[in-house]
Design an enzyme around this catalytic site. Structure first.
Site, PDB file in Angstrom:
ATOM      1  N   SER A 128       0.820  -1.213   0.000  1.00 15.40           N
ATOM      2  CA  SER A 128       0.000   0.000   0.000  1.00 15.40           C
ATOM      3  C   SER A 128       0.850   1.257   0.000  1.00 15.40           C
ATOM      4  CB  SER A 128      -0.917   0.034   1.219  1.00 15.40           C
ATOM      5  OG  SER A 128      -1.664   1.235   1.217  1.00 15.40           O
ATOM      6  N   LYS A 183      -4.428  -6.795   3.480  1.00 14.89           N
ATOM      7  CA  LYS A 183      -4.458  -5.664   2.528  1.00 14.89           C
ATOM      8  C   LYS A 183      -5.895  -5.359   2.102  1.00 14.89           C
ATOM      9  CE  LYS A 183      -3.493  -2.293  -0.046  1.00 14.89           C
ATOM     10  NZ  LYS A 183      -3.688  -2.203  -1.436  1.00 14.89           N
TER      11      LYS A 183
HETATM   12  C1  6PG Z   1      -3.240   1.441  -1.592  1.00 13.48           C
HETATM   13  C2  6PG Z   1      -4.524   1.644  -2.333  1.00 13.48           C
HETATM   14  C3  6PG Z   1      -4.437   1.001  -3.683  1.00 13.48           C
HETATM   15  C4  6PG Z   1      -5.493   1.458  -4.661  1.00 13.48           C
HETATM   16  C5  6PG Z   1      -6.878   1.240  -4.176  1.00 13.48           C
HETATM   17  C6  6PG Z   1      -7.892   2.090  -4.894  1.00 13.48           C
HETATM   18  O1  6PG Z   1      -3.343   0.855  -0.517  1.00 13.48           O
HETATM   19  O2  6PG Z   1      -2.207   1.867  -2.059  1.00 13.48           O
HETATM   20  O3  6PG Z   1      -5.567   1.082  -1.607  1.00 13.48           O
HETATM   21  O4  6PG Z   1      -4.427  -0.366  -3.487  1.00 13.48           O
HETATM   22  O5  6PG Z   1      -5.278   2.791  -4.983  1.00 13.48           O
HETATM   23  O6  6PG Z   1      -7.178  -0.102  -4.411  1.00 13.48           O
HETATM   24  O7  6PG Z   1      -9.091   1.453  -4.766  1.00 13.48           O
HETATM   25  P1  6PG Z   1     -10.378   1.803  -5.552  1.00 13.48           P
HETATM   26  O8  6PG Z   1     -10.022   2.037  -6.988  1.00 13.48           O
HETATM   27  O9  6PG Z   1     -11.215   0.596  -5.359  1.00 13.48           O
HETATM   28  O10 6PG Z   1     -10.910   3.042  -4.904  1.00 13.48           O
END
Ligand code: 6PG
Length: 477
Positions: A128, A183
């Site tokens: 993340s 996650k």
């Molecule tokens: C992270 C984010 C990444 C992604 C999201 C966006 O932890 O870096 O969560 O994994 O930007 O999945 O999710 P959506 O497109 O579903 O809003």
């Protein structure tokens, strides 16, 4: 020379992760389905470290030192299976395939099981922090075998974000799919955090009458206190931003339909399967889907309701303080629900997840990073088997102190017709947990009436049924 790590899939996340490894002194083998991307990376960033550009799967695998550490950064789903199918036959016992995408943990469990037959470690890893995090230090949530972590952990610790106390934001979460599960819940909490912030914004705009720029300032102030977090910080940035083409606040020129890629939805689906109430996260997912139903929304435009009446300046300031309380209390509930889901998943799949360690690695690098997470870590460090975050004394005290304002905000929202599904669901959860008696007793009575589903009594052991269609006497079931 051979590479200590290889990255295949050089879209922005893969590219930045590869650069992060290289900048930390590792030799990184590179591979991409179309080799133009591989060459572009080396041309642009080759001076950042040692890269080995490869053109074929065979060349890529041969470039890696043994045991091989091969990071896959492709779109979650079929692409991941395709990559595994391509590389696994070229690998040898003890090698590792690390999947850094947003995979569904059930897929990760399947892949781990399949590759184990070949003695290959499959390490499903949550990453993340977006593009920026991948490059400068993400929060990393690896699952898989302890052996794989022994080999990979030190490298991940090096490239990860560091919390304020210097601790690397990575830990071995648990076996097989544990990392991707955690996650997933991280993203569910991310959805809930974003929804709560959005509701706070809407209330400050429509009830308090503040402009986006004024609300940005309010968020900035909040960001110096207990709400200090990355999401509050970037919210202020987004609200301050003015659209160059129209001169209007940027937030007013963006279509109000929120999209989603699926991890929030998964969090709710899995919670339903595990029987864990994650109402705050569910409302956040539903709020996004409702926003996208443009025809339904258009057809509902004439429905009656109050128009929000704006407050005086003095009242607005006091209201903003109450909204801060409501946001904070609701946030405590979201995290309570999310950690409950992790505990339930850990139990179901035998992962033995250390909840305090999860809170600790979310303190830096990830999208939900916040000062608050250090307090969650402390709560679980004090008592690892905490039944719920709400049973932690400090959180219980804080939510208790916030509740009057929280209720007042919801009264105002309801009166004025401003939807607050996140705040409301959080309060309902809090009140339901506190309640001495729930109307679930009546639900049981109804179930027994129409379906002879039986009930248990408060005063005696056993299951009972009332002969509703007969003389209404009670029989043992
Ligand atoms: C992270 C984010 C990444 C992604 C999201 C966006 O932890 O870096 O969560 O994994 O930007 O999945 O999710 P959506 O497109 O579903 O809003």
């Amino acid at each position: 020379t051979s590479a200590q790590i290889g990255v295949t899939g050089l879209a922005v996340m893969g590219r930045n992760l590869a650069r992060n490894f290289a900048r930390n002194g590792y030799t990184v083998a590179l591979h991409n389905r179309t080799s133009a991307k591989t060459r572009a990376l080396v041309e642009e960033f080759g001076d950042e470290g040692d890269f080995i550009a490869t053109e074929s799967a065979e060349e890529f695998v041969a470039a890696l030192e043994r045991p091989r550490r091969l990071v896959v950064m492709v779109k979650a789903g079929e692409a991941t299976d395709a990559v595994i199918k391509e590389f696994a036959p070229l690998m040898e016992p003890g090698d590792m395939i690390i999947d850094g995408g947003n995979a569904h943990f059930a897929d990760t469990r399947r892949r781990e099981r399949e590759l184990r037959e070949q003695d290959i470690h499959f390490v499903g890893t949550g990453v993340s922090g977006g593009e920026e995090g991948a490059l400068n230090g993400p929060s990393i949530m690896p699952g898989g075998s302890p052996e794989s972590y022994a080999s990979l952990g030190p490298m991940l610790e090096k490239i990860s974000a560091k919390a304020e106390d210097g601790a690397p934001c990575v830990t071995h979460v648990g076996a097989d799919g544990a990392g991707h599960f955690v996650k997933m819940v991280h993203n569910g909490i991310e959805y809930a955090d974003m929804q709560l912030i959005a509701e706070a914004y809407q209330l400050l705009r429509e009830v308090a009458g503040y402009s986006p720029a004024q609300i940005a300032d309010i968020f900035r102030t909040w960001n110096t206190g207990r709400l200090d977090s990355y999401l509050i910080e970037i919210t202020a940035e987004v609200l301050k931003h003015v659209d160059a083409a129209t001169g209007k606040p940027f937030v007013d020129v963006v279509q109000d339909q929120a999209e989603q890629k699926g991890t929030g939805r998964w969090t709710v689906q899995i919670a339903l399967d595990l029987g864990v109430p994650v109402s705050g996260i569910a409302e956040a997912v539903f709020a996004r889907s409702l926003s996208g139903h443009s025809e339904l929304r258009a057809a509902s435009q004439g429905l009656p309701g109050p128009t929000a009446q704006q407050l005086s300046e003095a009242e607005a300031g006091a209201f903003a303080d109450q909204v801060e309380q409501a946001l904070y209390a609701s946030k405590i509930v979201s995290y309570t629900q999310g950690f409950h889901e992790i505990a339930a998943g850990s139990e179901e799949y035998g992962w033995d997840i250390d909840l305090g360690a999860v809170a600790a690695i979310w303190r830096g690098g990830c999208i939900i990073r916040a000062a608050f997470l250090d307090r969650i870590r402390a709560a679980y460090d004090t008592r690892a088997d905490l039944p719920s975050l709400l049973s932690d004394k400090t959180f219980a005290q804080e939510i208790g102190a916030a509740q009057d304002d929280w209720r007042a905000v919801l009264v105002a929202a309801t009166r004025q017709g401003v939807p607050t599904p996140g705040f409301s669901a959080a309060l309902a959860y809090y009140d339901a947990l506190r309640a001495d008696r729930l109307p679930a007793a009546l639900t049981q009575g109804q179930r027994d009436y129409f379906g002879a589903h039986t009930y248990r009594r408060t005063d005696r052991e056993g299951s009972f049924h009332t002969l509703w269609g007969g003389d209404r006497s009670e029989v043992g079931a």
